[in-house]
Write a protein that holds these residues in place. Structure first.
Motif, PDB file in Angstrom:
ATOM      1  N   ARG A  59      -4.942  -0.993  22.628  1.00 39.02           N
ATOM      2  CA  ARG A  59      -5.752  -1.527  21.528  1.00 39.02           C
ATOM      3  C   ARG A  59      -7.046  -2.134  22.062  1.00 39.02           C
ATOM      4  O   ARG A  59      -8.123  -1.965  21.474  1.00 39.02           O
ATOM      5  CB  ARG A  59      -4.946  -2.585  20.771  1.00 39.02           C
ATOM      6  N   THR A  77       2.231   5.592  10.773  1.00 37.84           N
ATOM      7  CA  THR A  77       2.743   4.228  10.860  1.00 37.84           C
ATOM      8  C   THR A  77       4.125   4.320  11.504  1.00 37.84           C
ATOM      9  O   THR A  77       5.069   4.815  10.893  1.00 37.84           O
ATOM     10  CB  THR A  77       2.846   3.586   9.469  1.00 37.84           C
ATOM     11  N   LYS A  97      -0.773   2.823  13.009  1.00 37.98           N
ATOM     12  CA  LYS A  97      -0.340   1.528  13.544  1.00 37.98           C
ATOM     13  C   LYS A  97       1.090   1.663  14.045  1.00 37.98           C
ATOM     14  O   LYS A  97       1.828   2.575  13.652  1.00 37.98           O
ATOM     15  CB  LYS A  97      -0.454   0.431  12.482  1.00 37.98           C
ATOM     16  N   ALA A 148       0.607   7.337  16.313  1.00 33.27           N
ATOM     17  CA  ALA A 148      -0.248   6.404  15.581  1.00 33.27           C
ATOM     18  C   ALA A 148      -1.722   6.690  15.842  1.00 33.27           C
ATOM     19  O   ALA A 148      -2.521   6.839  14.911  1.00 33.27           O
ATOM     20  CB  ALA A 148       0.090   4.969  15.974  1.00 33.27           C
ATOM     21  N   ARG A 207       4.674  -0.580  15.839  1.00 30.45           N
ATOM     22  CA  ARG A 207       5.388  -1.804  16.219  1.00 30.45           C
ATOM     23  C   ARG A 207       6.672  -1.397  16.932  1.00 30.45           C
ATOM     24  O   ARG A 207       7.135  -0.261  16.799  1.00 30.45           O
ATOM     25  CB  ARG A 207       5.728  -2.660  14.997  1.00 30.45           C
ATOM     26  N   PHE A 238       2.915  -4.843  13.030  1.00 37.15           N
ATOM     27  CA  PHE A 238       2.250  -3.592  13.395  1.00 37.15           C
ATOM     28  C   PHE A 238       0.904  -3.868  14.071  1.00 37.15           C
ATOM     29  O   PHE A 238       0.181  -4.780  13.670  1.00 37.15           O
ATOM     30  CB  PHE A 238       2.014  -2.723  12.160  1.00 37.15           C
ATOM     31  N   VAL A 239       0.593  -3.066  15.071  1.00 36.73           N
ATOM     32  CA  VAL A 239      -0.698  -3.136  15.754  1.00 36.73           C
ATOM     33  C   VAL A 239      -1.455  -1.850  15.449  1.00 36.73           C
ATOM     34  O   VAL A 239      -0.916  -0.751  15.598  1.00 36.73           O
ATOM     35  CB  VAL A 239      -0.513  -3.281  17.276  1.00 36.73           C
ATOM     36  N   LYS A 240      -2.702  -1.984  15.043  1.00 38.75           N
ATOM     37  CA  LYS A 240      -3.498  -0.823  14.676  1.00 38.75           C
ATOM     38  C   LYS A 240      -3.904  -0.044  15.912  1.00 38.75           C
ATOM     39  O   LYS A 240      -4.371  -0.606  16.900  1.00 38.75           O
ATOM     40  CB  LYS A 240      -4.738  -1.266  13.908  1.00 38.75           C
ATOM     41  N   SER A 271      -4.500  -8.824  16.412  1.00 37.50           N
ATOM     42  CA  SER A 271      -4.692  -7.664  15.548  1.00 37.50           C
ATOM     43  C   SER A 271      -3.415  -7.146  14.902  1.00 37.50           C
ATOM     44  O   SER A 271      -3.469  -6.199  14.140  1.00 37.50           O
ATOM     45  CB  SER A 271      -5.354  -6.523  16.346  1.00 37.50           C
ATOM     46  N   SER A 272      -2.240  -7.746  15.207  1.00 38.73           N
ATOM     47  CA  SER A 272      -1.018  -7.310  14.538  1.00 38.73           C
ATOM     48  C   SER A 272      -0.966  -7.901  13.141  1.00 38.73           C
ATOM     49  O   SER A 272      -1.470  -8.999  12.873  1.00 38.73           O
ATOM     50  CB  SER A 272       0.216  -7.728  15.342  1.00 38.73           C
TER      51      SER A 272
END
Length: 341
Positions: free
Chosen positions: A141, A119, A172, A113, A174, A165-167, A159-160
């Motif tokens: 993050r 992704t 991103k 990611a 998850r 998903f977390v950038k 931020s999810s």
């Protein structure tokens, strides 16, 4: 046929004073495959924090392709080198959607990611690994956000996105607790398909490998890639070598019967995949992993903890010696490969 003549004691097979205190015979047969799955789940629930402290965020082999790299490259750098080798082999492009099967505590998922804009959905049978993976992702993050000064720590916690998903970087990630045997149905019901299915040192744990390849086909996009790294037994082993070298690994590492590299290729083809990159045997380039690991586990508190977990805990640590012996004798192999839908 693999020789059984190299079975005398060697530097790779010598116990330490510490390990001798917890000696246990290896080579027992697992009772049932369901019982084995339950033991694997329990093992990772109990041991993943130790994995993190010993190996770091990547719970897989390191790759040292040259004498120079073996002399200078740390295990963490070598672990990233293995990821890069798989990317080179499979030609998975940047910004791909990736299913990381048996993702451990998410090291590869986060790397893909953050560095390749992918992704990534990581799945593992262990809820403890999901917990650790999410914790490490949150920390990564926060570090990333501070470096670019994009948002406050409070915003980082939120931020999810709606899909979890977390950038990270341009990508991103998850993590989901999911038995890989159910991944075909799970993602088909959600109409989710992936550019790549990534599985590193996890398939050897799966009792039903045929089902895995069928599920991979089910969740891949047309022309999608299956990227694979795993442990194997050598071709045409005689019974003596199998019993001395391989059976202790299957026992201690909680593995159903190991396959050969040709066996995986046959299963992939039967499922409808074509070979994109033939198996590349890198046994000699990764074997240093277990020399390092054997030194790392010479810690009395670790063996004492393993003892509290019963035979499985001690057998796991004792099997490190079997891994070193198998690599030294050539009976235990490591290979990377890629397939295409």
């Amino acid at each position: 046929m693999a020789s059984s003549t190299a079975l005398s004691p060697s530097p790779h097979d010598q116990p330490t004073e510490l390990s001798s205190q917890y000696d246990t015979p290896l080579g027992l047969t697992h009772s049932t495959m369901q019982a084995l799955k339950d033991r694997i789940k329990l093992h990772y629930d109990l041991a993943s924090d130790y994995y993190l402290s010993l190996w770091g965020e990547h719970i897989h082999h390191g790759y040292w392709p040259t004498p120079e790299s073996e002399a200078t490259r740390s295990k963490e750098e070598a672990q990233v080198s293995l990821i890069k080798l798989l990317l080179e082999l499979s030609r998975v492009p940047k910004n791909s959607t990736v299913l990381d099967v048996g993702c451990g505590i998410g090291g590869t998922s986060r790397y893909l990611a953050a560095n390749y804009g992918c992704t990534v959905t990581g799945i593992t049978i262990s809820p403890k690994q999901v917990e650790i993976a999410n914790r490490l992702t949150k920390a990564a993050r926060e570090v990333e956000s501070k470096q670019v000064d994009e948002r406050s720590p409070t915003e980082v916690l939120e931020s999810s996105d709606v899909d979890g998903f977390v950038k990270l970087g341009k990508g991103k990630v998850r993590f989901i607790e999911l038995d890989a045997e159910k991944m075909g149905t799970f993602f088909s019901e959600k109409e989710s398909h992936f550019d790549a299915v990534w599985i590193s040192e996890a398939l050897s744990h799966f009792p039903n490998k045929t089902l895995f390849f069928e599920n991979a086909v089910q969740v891949l996009q047309p022309s999608g890639k299956l990227v694979l790294a795993d442990w194997f037994k050598a071709e045409d082993l005689d019974e003596s070598t199998f019993l001395v070298d391989i059976k202790p690994i299957e026992d201690g590492m909680l593995l159903p019967p190991l396959c050969t590299q040709k066996g995986y290729v046959e299963l992939a083809k039967q499922a409808g995949l074509s070979v994109f990159a033939e198996p590349k045997d890198i046994s000699q380039e990764v074997r240093k992993t277990w020399d390092i690991s054997w030194k790392l586990v010479q810690n009395p508190s670790l063996w004492a903890f393993a003892f509290t977990q019963g035979r499985d805990g001690i057998a796991f640590l004792q099997s490190f010696r079997a891994m070193r012996r198998g690599y030294a004798n050539g009976s235990f192999r490591y290979a990377v490969m890629a397939f295409e839908k």
